[in-house]
Motif scaffolding. Structure first.
Motif, short mmCIF file in Angstrom:
data_model
loop_
_atom_site.label_atom_id
_atom_site.label_comp_id
_atom_site.label_asym_id
_atom_site.label_seq_id
_atom_site.Cartn_x
_atom_site.Cartn_y
_atom_site.Cartn_z
N PRO A 1 0.82 -1.22 0.00
CA PRO A 1 0.00 0.00 0.00
C PRO A 1 0.85 1.26 0.00
N GLY A 2 0.42 2.26 -0.74
CA GLY A 2 1.07 3.55 -0.74
C GLY A 2 0.37 4.50 0.22
N PRO A 3 0.69 5.79 0.16
CA PRO A 3 0.05 6.77 1.03
C PRO A 3 -1.47 6.76 0.85
N GLY A 4 -2.19 6.70 1.97
CA GLY A 4 -3.65 6.72 1.92
C GLY A 4 -4.28 5.43 1.43
N GLU A 5 -3.47 4.35 1.36
CA GLU A 5 -3.96 3.07 0.86
C GLU A 5 -3.85 1.98 1.92
N VAL B 1 -7.80 -5.72 7.20
CA VAL B 1 -6.65 -4.89 6.86
C VAL B 1 -5.38 -5.65 7.22
N ALA B 2 -4.52 -5.87 6.22
CA ALA B 2 -3.26 -6.58 6.45
C ALA B 2 -2.11 -5.60 6.69
N ALA B 3 -2.17 -4.43 6.06
CA ALA B 3 -1.13 -3.40 6.23
C ALA B 3 -1.70 -2.06 5.81
N ALA B 4 -1.23 -1.01 6.46
CA ALA B 4 -1.71 0.33 6.17
C ALA B 4 -0.56 1.19 5.66
N GLY B 5 -0.84 1.95 4.61
CA GLY B 5 0.14 2.89 4.09
C GLY B 5 0.20 4.15 4.93
#
Length: 323
Positions: free
Chosen positions: A28-32, A80-84
């Motif tokens: 994920p990138g920013p905001g993803e 959710v597995a990971a947050a950007g």
């Protein structure tokens, strides 16, 4: 160099040609957010059009193959597995998609998908994935129901739902939740009419049935939502409705307003408030997607599932990407 972990995703390479492929798990990138997809439900209109190589909208000339990996899957619930960077939702939270990212981005027919945080809503821990998986479709129908409520009011009115596919069956539940005095369903498929009755419809009939009076006569509808979209079906519901018809279904041809004094409410578009409205109904037990799921299949059996949709052997199918 450490090899990236991989996942399986569906890709439609051409008409009636879909396979699972293995690709790196995206980051994920920013905001993803990276979401582990637990369940993903069919959207019959999209799946049938794309899988069989037919454009979804009248202005489109052809389906561009190969289609984006994971598409057209968009009715999804997962974790959710990971947050950007810049996200407020955290790893481990349950979420459901309320907005389709578009066919140019990777879709949800996959074990993992990266989505913009703004296109997801957190769902309470006690709500099963199955009951929230079609939040995106719930949002779409809610947009029409909220518009109808705003312009005409629903409580105490005699309402009709034209077409008892997934959207129509959701509309039945939402109109009842808004206090409609009666909800009458119209559909040629007897199994779908029976399912609508199980979900609370007052009664159901075939589209041309004389059980439902023509407008201006006792027993006609006050309000209706069209979930079919074909001109003859729209004309038929207009002929049986006194006050207003909300046009939900995808319009493929021009419609003609047949009756003076009948309001026609166009589709207002997608918006987060409608998704939150649908989610509140789910949490309060007034909207349930689970009865719409005819069966559960592993993602590897996607082609079989779409064929079941084509034969109307299923209303919706829930795929489990992890199997």
């Amino acid at each position: 160099m450490v090899a990236k972990q991989t996942m399986k995703t569906l890709q439609i390479f051409g008409a009636e040609h879909a396979d699972l492929i293995e690709v790196p798990i995206p980051e994920p990138g920013p905001g993803e957010l990276l979401v582990q997809v637990k369940e993903v439900a069919t959207c019959p209109q999209w799946d049938l059009h794309i899988y069989y190589g037919r454009p979804m909208f009248a202005h489109e000339q052809a389906v561009a193959f190969p289609y984006s990996p994971g598409q057209p899957g968009h009715e999804m619930a997962g974790i959710v597995a990971a947050a950007g960077p810049g996200c407020t939702l955290k790893a481990g939270q349950k979420v459901a998609a309320w907005r389709d990212a578009g066919h140019h981005r990777a879709g949800c027919y996959a074990q993992y998908v990266v989505m913009k945080e703004e296109h997801l809503l957190p769902i309470p821990e006690h709500v099963p994935f199955r009951k929230a998986v079609s939040l995106e479709l719930g949002m779409c129908v809610a947009a029409s129901v909220m518009k109808l409520k705003q312009f005409e009011g629903i409580r105490g009115r005699r309402c009709g739902v034209n077409g008892l596919g997934p959207a129509g069956l959701i509309a039945v539940q939402m109109l009842l939740a808004e206090g409609a005095a009666e909800v009458i369903g119209l559909d040629p498929n007897p199994q779908r009419r029976e399912l609508a009755i199980q979900l609370g419809a007052t009664y159901c009939c075939e589209p041309e049935s004389e059980e439902l009076a023509k407008r201006g006569k006792p027993g006609a509808l006050d309000l209706a939502i069209d979930c079919v979209g074909y001109p003859q079906a729209v004309r038929n519901i207009m002929d049986r409705t006194n006050t207003a018809v909300a046009l939900f279904a995808v319009q493929r041809d021009d419609y003609t307003l047949r009756h003076q004094g009948l309001s026609v409410i166009g589709y207002p578009g997608h918006f987060r408030e409608a998704a939150e409205y649908a989610l509140a109904l789910i949490v309060n037990g007034k909207l349930d997607f689970e009865p719409l799921i005819s069966c559960e299949l592993p993602l590897a059996e996607y082609s079989r599932g779409v064929e079941m949709l084509r034969r109307q052997e299923a209303v919706k199918i829930c795929f489990i990407p992890g199997e």
